[in-house]
Each structure stands twice: as C-alpha cells, then as structure tokens.
Design a protein around this motif. Sequence first.
Motif, mmCIF file in Angstrom:
data_model
loop_
_atom_site.group_PDB
_atom_site.id
_atom_site.type_symbol
_atom_site.label_atom_id
_atom_site.label_comp_id
_atom_site.label_asym_id
_atom_site.label_seq_id
_atom_site.Cartn_x
_atom_site.Cartn_y
_atom_site.Cartn_z
ATOM 1 N N SER A 65 0.855 -0.862 -0.314
ATOM 2 C CA SER A 65 -0.250 0.055 0.258
ATOM 3 C C SER A 65 0.629 1.312 -0.226
ATOM 4 C CB SER A 65 -0.245 -0.130 1.193
ATOM 5 O OG SER A 65 -1.737 0.922 1.451
ATOM 6 N N PRO A 66 1.205 1.753 -1.059
ATOM 7 C CA PRO A 66 2.031 2.766 -1.272
ATOM 8 C C PRO A 66 1.764 4.199 -0.443
ATOM 9 C CG PRO A 66 1.848 1.721 -3.273
ATOM 10 C CD PRO A 66 1.313 1.603 -2.492
ATOM 11 N N PRO A 67 2.599 4.516 0.758
ATOM 12 C CA PRO A 67 2.400 6.017 1.125
ATOM 13 C C PRO A 67 2.426 6.856 -0.009
ATOM 14 C CG PRO A 67 4.956 4.912 2.259
ATOM 15 C CD PRO A 67 4.188 4.507 0.858
ATOM 16 N N ASP A 68 2.276 8.692 1.155
ATOM 17 C CA ASP A 68 2.354 9.451 0.469
ATOM 18 C C ASP A 68 3.946 10.290 1.006
ATOM 19 O OD1 ASP A 68 0.057 9.670 -1.347
ATOM 20 O OD2 ASP A 68 -1.008 10.116 0.824
ATOM 21 N N ILE A 69 4.596 8.925 1.943
ATOM 22 C CA ILE A 69 5.287 9.295 2.499
ATOM 23 C C ILE A 69 5.823 8.544 3.387
ATOM 24 C CG2 ILE A 69 4.747 11.471 4.818
ATOM 25 C CD1 ILE A 69 6.924 12.892 4.481
ATOM 26 N N VAL A 70 7.433 8.889 3.902
ATOM 27 C CA VAL A 70 7.364 7.426 4.864
ATOM 28 C C VAL A 70 8.822 8.309 5.571
ATOM 29 C CG1 VAL A 70 9.377 5.931 5.483
ATOM 30 C CG2 VAL A 70 7.652 5.776 2.615
ATOM 31 N N LEU A 71 8.570 7.955 7.482
ATOM 32 C CA LEU A 71 9.309 8.607 8.101
ATOM 33 C C LEU A 71 10.187 6.943 8.768
ATOM 34 C CD1 LEU A 71 5.799 10.712 9.987
ATOM 35 C CD2 LEU A 71 8.028 11.559 8.593
ATOM 36 N N LEU A 72 11.481 7.516 8.934
ATOM 37 C CA LEU A 72 11.699 6.287 8.628
ATOM 38 C C LEU A 72 13.197 6.840 9.660
ATOM 39 C CD1 LEU A 72 13.915 3.995 7.790
ATOM 40 C CD2 LEU A 72 14.077 4.965 6.649
ATOM 41 N N ASP A 73 13.167 5.691 10.818
ATOM 42 C CA ASP A 73 14.112 5.909 11.812
ATOM 43 C C ASP A 73 15.461 5.110 11.037
ATOM 44 O OD1 ASP A 73 15.440 6.070 14.416
ATOM 45 O OD2 ASP A 73 15.118 3.926 14.741
ATOM 46 N N LEU A 74 17.191 5.349 11.292
ATOM 47 C CA LEU A 74 18.364 4.736 10.760
ATOM 48 C C LEU A 74 18.357 3.385 11.541
ATOM 49 C CD1 LEU A 74 20.265 7.897 10.530
ATOM 50 C CD2 LEU A 74 19.201 6.032 8.768
ATOM 51 N N MET A 75 18.675 3.352 13.189
ATOM 52 C CA MET A 75 18.215 2.561 14.013
ATOM 53 C C MET A 75 17.719 1.090 13.881
ATOM 54 S SD MET A 75 21.751 2.985 15.082
ATOM 55 C CE MET A 75 21.829 1.936 16.329
ATOM 56 N N LEU A 76 17.285 0.048 13.169
ATOM 57 C CA LEU A 76 16.701 -0.729 13.556
ATOM 58 C C LEU A 76 17.343 -1.988 13.175
ATOM 59 C CD1 LEU A 76 14.528 0.587 9.674
ATOM 60 C CD2 LEU A 76 14.136 0.579 12.379
ATOM 61 N N PRO A 77 16.550 -3.308 14.017
ATOM 62 C CA PRO A 77 16.669 -4.169 14.373
ATOM 63 C C PRO A 77 17.122 -5.508 12.545
ATOM 64 C CG PRO A 77 15.016 -4.380 14.801
ATOM 65 C CD PRO A 77 14.990 -2.378 14.761
ATOM 66 N N GLY A 78 17.713 -5.805 12.445
ATOM 67 C CA GLY A 78 17.980 -6.774 11.328
ATOM 68 C C GLY A 78 18.529 -5.106 9.964
ATOM 69 N N MET A 79 18.120 -5.250 8.616
ATOM 70 C CA MET A 79 17.466 -3.964 8.158
ATOM 71 C C MET A 79 18.068 -2.984 8.561
ATOM 72 S SD MET A 79 16.184 -3.572 4.014
ATOM 73 C CE MET A 79 15.957 -5.453 3.890
ATOM 74 N N SER A 80 19.200 -2.238 8.162
ATOM 75 C CA SER A 80 19.251 -0.785 8.844
ATOM 76 C C SER A 80 18.482 -0.084 8.148
ATOM 77 C CB SER A 80 21.267 -0.141 8.611
ATOM 78 O OG SER A 80 21.030 -0.148 7.336
ATOM 79 N N GLY A 81 18.389 1.245 8.975
ATOM 80 C CA GLY A 81 17.396 2.268 7.867
ATOM 81 C C GLY A 81 18.512 2.863 7.384
ATOM 82 N N LEU A 82 19.630 2.585 6.678
ATOM 83 C CA LEU A 82 20.311 2.996 5.705
ATOM 84 C C LEU A 82 20.225 2.582 4.707
ATOM 85 C CD1 LEU A 82 24.295 4.708 7.155
ATOM 86 C CD2 LEU A 82 21.455 5.663 5.575
ATOM 87 N N GLU A 83 20.373 1.348 4.375
ATOM 88 C CA GLU A 83 19.429 -0.011 4.065
ATOM 89 C C GLU A 83 18.609 0.497 3.154
ATOM 90 O OE1 GLU A 83 20.249 -3.104 0.707
ATOM 91 O OE2 GLU A 83 21.947 -1.873 2.182
ATOM 92 N N VAL A 84 17.650 -0.183 3.997
ATOM 93 C CA VAL A 84 15.784 0.618 4.116
ATOM 94 C C VAL A 84 15.708 1.330 2.309
ATOM 95 C CG1 VAL A 84 13.643 1.225 4.974
ATOM 96 C CG2 VAL A 84 14.939 -0.562 5.767
ATOM 97 N N CYS A 85 15.939 2.537 3.312
ATOM 98 C CA CYS A 85 16.365 4.151 2.173
ATOM 99 C C CYS A 85 16.923 3.877 1.332
ATOM 100 C CB CYS A 85 17.241 5.073 3.105
ATOM 101 S SG CYS A 85 17.144 6.993 2.409
ATOM 102 N N ARG A 86 17.785 3.409 0.669
ATOM 103 C CA ARG A 86 18.235 2.891 -0.056
ATOM 104 C C ARG A 86 17.423 1.932 -1.306
ATOM 105 N NH1 ARG A 86 23.230 1.980 2.518
ATOM 106 N NH2 ARG A 86 24.798 3.668 2.510
ATOM 107 N N ARG A 87 17.171 1.001 -0.311
ATOM 108 C CA ARG A 87 15.963 -0.152 -1.389
ATOM 109 C C ARG A 87 14.334 0.642 -1.832
ATOM 110 N NH1 ARG A 87 16.388 -6.062 0.679
ATOM 111 N NH2 ARG A 87 18.852 -6.295 1.021
ATOM 112 N N ILE A 88 14.595 1.326 -0.508
ATOM 113 C CA ILE A 88 13.110 2.557 -1.399
ATOM 114 C C ILE A 88 12.821 3.076 -2.286
ATOM 115 C CG2 ILE A 88 11.648 3.687 -0.626
ATOM 116 C CD1 ILE A 88 11.382 3.109 2.267
ATOM 117 N N ARG A 89 14.735 3.867 -1.988
ATOM 118 C CA ARG A 89 14.801 4.423 -3.895
ATOM 119 C C ARG A 89 15.207 3.891 -4.544
ATOM 120 N NH1 ARG A 89 12.605 8.250 -2.462
ATOM 121 N NH2 ARG A 89 12.738 9.824 -1.283
ATOM 122 N N GLU A 90 15.529 2.229 -4.903
ATOM 123 C CA GLU A 90 15.088 1.501 -5.812
ATOM 124 C C GLU A 90 13.467 1.317 -6.444
ATOM 125 O OE1 GLU A 90 17.279 -2.026 -4.668
ATOM 126 O OE2 GLU A 90 19.404 -1.456 -4.764
#
Length: 229
Positions: free
Chosen positions: A44-69
């Motif tokens: 369900s694509p959102p209008d905006i993402v609020l993203l923490d950097l310190m996440l368990p498992g996959m880091s917030g930076l990696e999440v950010c990069r994957r979203i941008r892909e």
Amino acid sequence: MTRVLLIEDDPAVRRGVTLGQQRRGHRTEAVATGEDGLEALTASPPDIVLLDLMLPGMSGLEVCRRIREISQVPIVILSARSDDVDVVVGLEAGADDYIVKPASDEVIEARMRAVMRRLAPTQPDPPDGGRTVHGDLEIDRAALRVRKHGKNLTLAPSELKLLLFLSAWPDRTFSRQELLEQVWEHSFYGDARLVDACVMRLRAGTEDDPRNPRYIQTVRGFGYRFGPL
C-alpha cells in the motif's frame, strides 16, 4: 488524508509519532522493522515515509536505499543521531530531509509538509510550453520529467525540485540559505547539509562526470548555479 508509513523500532516513539499524525488527520501505518516497512510500502504505497536509522536487522540506511530503487516517495529520516556524518550519509542514501529526535509533533508536521510540496517556487514562465533543452539534458516542467540522451531520469522529489528551481534561473548563483528557503521551505541551523547532499545526488543522476559537473556548478564560498557549459 495523507498516508504515512512510519518505520520505527522503539515502541514509545512509534506510539507517540503515530498519535501525533492521527491527531492531524493522517492515516499512519507503523511497523518496527525495515523488512516490514518495505513490505508495507509495496502493498500500500504511502504518500511519505518517516524512517528511523537504528533498526533491528536491516538498517535504516539500507531501507532508504532499497526504497529509492523502487519508489520516489518522499523520505524523512527520524534519528537520534545528529553528527554531520550521519546526517550526510542519510541524505546521500536518498532521504529528502533529516529530523533529529526527540522532535515535537509540530516540527515533524512542518517538515513533512515542506517535503511534500511538489510545486516549484514562483518563477518566470519558461519557453516552449515548459520544456527546455540544455545540451543533452531535457527538462519538461509540465510533465515533471527530466531526460538525458533521450532517456528518462529517476530523481527523488527534492532533487527534481532543486533542478527545476536552479534551471529556471540559469547563470544566477544562489546561496545555500536561499536554496533552503526556496526548495526545502525551511531554514534550520545546520541544514546546509541538505543542499550539499542533494546536489551530490543530483549530479550523480544528471552529469556524465559528477566530479566535473557541467550543469550544477559550485560557486566556491557561496553556493550553486545552473549554467550549462
């Protein structure tokens, strides 16, 4: 109603931000891991993402990069980290803004609104119905589309807005502070990092040689200008 995806592992922060968003009429989906966040974004694509950097498992930076892909949805990082290196790395990963926690609901709301404004600032009507050509770079303002060598470029919202603004005033130099006010619509201390990181990403997407830019030029000690060589 704005659809917000919050990716935050701290239960207290997750509850607090969610309640603040709901009080402002936003529909918020909150998840605790990057993996769940990517799944929610796809479902369900959102209008905006609020993203923490310190996440368990996959880091917030990696999440950010994957979203941008897969998406150009606006991303605002929420993090307790405030060091310049952390901020710049987050922005270079593809985020559109960076908020240091703890932050009030009012600050989060204001920064979200600024990021989500898609219309370019007041500027002169460009020729050719909003389409301009600068060497091998074609900018179509009406379609919000940029092409290079005839191929569409994928730019994040902040990158597109910065390019639209600078290219509307060719050869005019803007300070970082002016760009913050015109493109990001806010002027918080230290946010010159937003401009520099966005310029780096924009050059990576539009320049043949980002280290020797043809379009987005640096005016040393002052700021940037659009001036095709």
